[in-house]
Design an enzyme around this catalytic site. Sequence first.
Site, PDB file in Angstrom:
ATOM      1  N   ASN A 107       0.857  -1.192   0.000  1.00 26.96           N
ATOM      2  CA  ASN A 107       0.000   0.000   0.000  1.00 26.96           C
ATOM      3  C   ASN A 107       0.888   1.235   0.000  1.00 26.96           C
ATOM      4  OD1 ASN A 107      -2.434   1.601   0.448  1.00 26.96           O
ATOM      5  ND2 ASN A 107      -1.728   1.879   2.562  1.00 26.96           N
ATOM      6  N   HIS A 109       0.915   5.032   1.323  1.00 27.02           N
ATOM      7  CA  HIS A 109       0.204   5.828   2.322  1.00 27.02           C
ATOM      8  C   HIS A 109       0.856   7.211   2.394  1.00 27.02           C
ATOM      9  CE1 HIS A 109      -2.163   6.667   5.920  1.00 27.02           C
ATOM     10  NE2 HIS A 109      -1.075   7.222   6.413  1.00 27.02           N
ATOM     11  N   SER A 136       4.909   6.722   2.344  1.00 26.09           N
ATOM     12  CA  SER A 136       5.510   5.423   2.653  1.00 26.09           C
ATOM     13  C   SER A 136       4.856   4.342   1.804  1.00 26.09           C
ATOM     14  CB  SER A 136       5.279   5.056   4.127  1.00 26.09           C
ATOM     15  OG  SER A 136       5.728   6.077   5.004  1.00 26.09           O
ATOM     16  N   ASP A 145      -2.490   0.325   8.206  1.00 25.27           N
ATOM     17  CA  ASP A 145      -1.349   1.231   7.978  1.00 25.27           C
ATOM     18  C   ASP A 145      -0.172   0.906   8.913  1.00 25.27           C
ATOM     19  OD1 ASP A 145      -2.848   2.588   6.064  1.00 25.27           O
ATOM     20  OD2 ASP A 145      -3.575   4.081   7.486  1.00 25.27           O
TER      21      ASP A 145
HETATM   22  C1  GAR Z   1      -2.617   9.087  -2.632  1.00 27.39           C
HETATM   23  O1  GAR Z   1      -2.161  10.261  -2.013  1.00 27.39           O
HETATM   24  C2  GAR Z   1      -2.406   7.890  -1.731  1.00 27.39           C
HETATM   25  O2  GAR Z   1      -1.196   7.941  -1.006  1.00 27.39           O
HETATM   26  C3  GAR Z   1      -3.585   8.020  -0.804  1.00 27.39           C
HETATM   27  O3  GAR Z   1      -4.657   8.402  -1.638  1.00 27.39           O
HETATM   28  C4  GAR Z   1      -4.134   9.126  -2.743  1.00 27.39           C
HETATM   29  C5  GAR Z   1      -4.610   8.452  -4.021  1.00 27.39           C
HETATM   30  O4  GAR Z   1      -4.285   9.216  -5.151  1.00 27.39           O
HETATM   31  N1  GAR Z   1      -3.870   6.788  -0.137  1.00 27.39           N
HETATM   32  C6  GAR Z   1      -4.398   6.721   1.083  1.00 27.39           C
HETATM   33  O5  GAR Z   1      -4.710   7.693   1.721  1.00 27.39           O
HETATM   34  C7  GAR Z   1      -4.593   5.315   1.615  1.00 27.39           C
HETATM   35  N2  GAR Z   1      -5.165   5.337   2.924  1.00 27.39           N
HETATM   36  P1  GAR Z   1      -4.420   8.579  -6.597  1.00 27.39           P
HETATM   37  O6  GAR Z   1      -5.804   7.946  -6.685  1.00 27.39           O
HETATM   38  O7  GAR Z   1      -4.283   9.728  -7.530  1.00 27.39           O
HETATM   39  O8  GAR Z   1      -3.327   7.567  -6.764  1.00 27.39           O
END
Ligand code: GAR
Length: 210
Positions: A107, A109, A136, A145
């Site tokens: 994942n 995060h 991360s 997480d």
């Molecule tokens: C990213 O910032 C990712 O790190 C975060 O959501 C966004 C997705 O962007 N993920 C989380 O918060 C997981 N809990 P994207 O759809 O443009 O890749």
Amino acid sequence: PYRIAVLASGRGSNLQALLDAIADGSLAAAIVGVFSDRPSAVALQRARDAGIPARSLRPKAFATRAEFDAALFAAVDEVQPDLIVCAGYMRLIGGAAADARQGRIINIHPSLLPAFKGLRTHQQALDAAAGEHGASVHFVTPDLDGGPVIAQARVPVHANDDADTLAARVLEREHPLLVETVRWLAAGRIALAEDVVHVDGRPRAPLQLA
Ligand code: GAR
């Protein structure tokens, strides 16, 4: 090729970074399926535009999280992935599904774990007056997480930042971070053994990407 399944709930910019790296030859892998808990996720359209099978399952159609996870991962297993990448997948993965695939799900995060788990991580960093923030990539375990961190990228927090400016600075670093981590995994250089990340066969603290 090294087979990757991607789980995504929204915009899909991290998925796009993987697709672009594969297309330009800098990542030796294939994305063999994209899966979402939201039928309207832009990520699904990005997959279809790239000719990749894309499926969504609605959590509300299932009585329990376990039943949803079972159906989702049955679909994922059908494409026989070597690696499952959660790229903006915003749903908790239940313990049984995570346990059954330990070492094969990662994942990304948007924080320097173990700091700022959960949601609204950029606001959490601002509220804590953190001087540094980042992203991360970690192995997914039943602990939300909380799985072993493989690699991180750091950004400074500026005095005039709000959650949006900070999120944008982090996102710019997420894309190369995810691509580079998947590159190492695809090359067989990273493994999870007894809950510890190993790089080239040795236990390692999280890789810090420039
Ligand atoms: C990213 O910032 C990712 O790190 C975060 O959501 C966004 C997705 O962007 N993920 C989380 O918060 C997981 N809990 P994207 O759809 O443009 O890749």
